[in-house]
Design a protein around this motif. Structure first.
Motif, PDB file in Angstrom:
ATOM      1  N   HIS A 146       0.821  -1.210   0.000  1.00 15.62           N
ATOM      2  CA  HIS A 146       0.000   0.000   0.000  1.00 15.62           C
ATOM      3  C   HIS A 146       0.860   1.269   0.000  1.00 15.62           C
ATOM      4  N   GLY A 147       2.150   1.130  -0.233  1.00 12.77           N
ATOM      5  CA  GLY A 147       3.037   2.283  -0.271  1.00 12.77           C
ATOM      6  C   GLY A 147       3.363   2.857   1.094  1.00 12.77           C
ATOM      7  N   VAL A 148       3.264   2.013   2.125  1.00 10.08           N
ATOM      8  CA  VAL A 148       3.481   2.456   3.501  1.00 10.08           C
ATOM      9  C   VAL A 148       4.593   1.612   4.125  1.00 10.08           C
ATOM     10  N   GLU A 149       5.389   2.255   4.964  1.00  4.81           N
ATOM     11  CA  GLU A 149       6.469   1.563   5.668  1.00  4.81           C
ATOM     12  C   GLU A 149       6.031   1.183   7.076  1.00  4.81           C
ATOM     13  N   LEU A 150       6.382  -0.038   7.486  1.00  7.84           N
ATOM     14  CA  LEU A 150       6.077  -0.495   8.836  1.00  7.84           C
ATOM     15  C   LEU A 150       7.361  -0.610   9.643  1.00  7.84           C
ATOM     16  N   SER A 151       7.305  -0.154  10.894  1.00  6.56           N
ATOM     17  CA  SER A 151       8.418  -0.277  11.834  1.00  6.56           C
ATOM     18  C   SER A 151       7.951  -1.006  13.085  1.00  6.56           C
ATOM     19  N   TYR A 152       8.929  -1.462  13.869  1.00  2.00           N
ATOM     20  CA  TYR A 152       8.649  -1.963  15.209  1.00  2.00           C
ATOM     21  C   TYR A 152       9.412  -1.113  16.205  1.00  2.00           C
ATOM     22  N   HIS A 153       8.732  -0.747  17.298  1.00  2.99           N
ATOM     23  CA  HIS A 153       9.291   0.112  18.336  1.00  2.99           C
ATOM     24  C   HIS A 153       9.548  -0.709  19.597  1.00  2.99           C
ATOM     25  N   ASN A 154      10.757  -0.619  20.102  1.00  2.00           N
ATOM     26  CA  ASN A 154      11.128  -1.393  21.283  1.00  2.00           C
ATOM     27  C   ASN A 154      10.830  -0.675  22.591  1.00  2.00           C
ATOM     28  N   HIS A 155      10.697  -1.472  23.649  1.00  2.30           N
ATOM     29  CA  HIS A 155      10.792  -0.975  25.022  1.00  2.30           C
ATOM     30  C   HIS A 155      12.046  -1.606  25.632  1.00  2.30           C
TER      31      HIS A 155
END
Length: 243
Positions: free
Chosen positions: A120-129
């Motif tokens: 869909h032309g979107v970037e996905l990230s993962y955010h850590n704790h």
């Protein structure tokens, strides 16, 4: 240098409409915002007007993994209305990082989702704790996660939480900088309680240099539990001048 943004979760307790908070963030020197709570009920036209008026951008949005998996197209469409083409999964429970098998399964799950989001032309990230940096078989779980996940999944490294876990985040930035477009600039004390940036375990100056060397695009200020959110906003604007 990375551009300065603010995670609006830091301002969740301020009893003002979201467009007014965005204007205040612009006045504090921020160039972008990252969405979290409150955005689902917001008037997107008013939010865009506030961003335009302040000369700011929608940098990213924290979105729960279940929301993305259950309604990917609707979620992408909503954030597209805010000119937001980066989505971030902000949390998976510690059990997802407690063994090598669990880490690999989490990496596969998020990589698959990132591939779907990319369509869909979107970037996905993962955010850590902090729990992602606990040791599994002698090294931080997040290192194996980075190795096991595909390049379609970006990493939003929270420098404060990594530091709170006893890990120097600058080494992670050096190794994985090509997959780290966003970082969170937060801080915590030795008991892992959030604090103002500079008052806890984060080495601000060293991290600022590492962020610059890694070519990170956005440094995003966050304080999970500010005593005075607006004062913290102003402090964050000052801190990010170093990045």
């Amino acid at each position: 240098m990375a551009r300065p943004a603010v995670q609006l979760y830091s301002l969740r307790a301020v009893d003002e409409p979201l467009p007014e908070l965005i204007t205040s963030a612009g006045d504090a020197g921020f160039e972008g915002v990252e969405y979290a709570n409150r955005i689902g009920d917001a008037d997107t036209d008013a939010v865009m007007d506030a961003l335009d008026g302040a000369g700011m951008e929608s940098v990213a949005a924290h979105v729960g993994i279940e929301e993305l998996e259950d309604d990917l197209e609707g979620t992408v469409e909503f954030y597209d209305s805010l000119d937001c083409d980066r989505l971030v999964v902000p949390w998976l429970d510690p059990e997802h990082f407690e063994s090598e098998d669990a880490i690999d399964a989490s990496a596969d799950r998020l990589t698959s989702l990132a591939d779907r989001v990319a369509d869909h032309g979107v970037e996905l990230s993962y955010h850590n704790h902090d729990h992602e940096f606990e040791a599994v078989d002698g090294r931080p779980a997040f290192e194996r996660f980075a190795e096991s996940s595909g390049d379609s999944l970006a990493l939003e490294v929270d420098l404060g939480w990594a530091s709170a876990a006893g890990v120097d985040p600058t080494g992670f930035l050096e190794r994985w900088g090509d997959r780290i477009p966003l970082v969170h600039v937060s801080d915590a004390d030795e008991s892992r309680s959030p604090t103002e940036v500079g008052d806890g375990v984060l080495d601000v100056d060293t991290c600022a240099s590492a962020v610059d060397e890694a070519g990170v695009e956005w440094a995003i200020y966050e304080h999970d539990e500010p005593e005075d959110a607006m004062a913290s906003l102003s402090h964050g604007g000052d801190v990010l001048q170093k990045f």
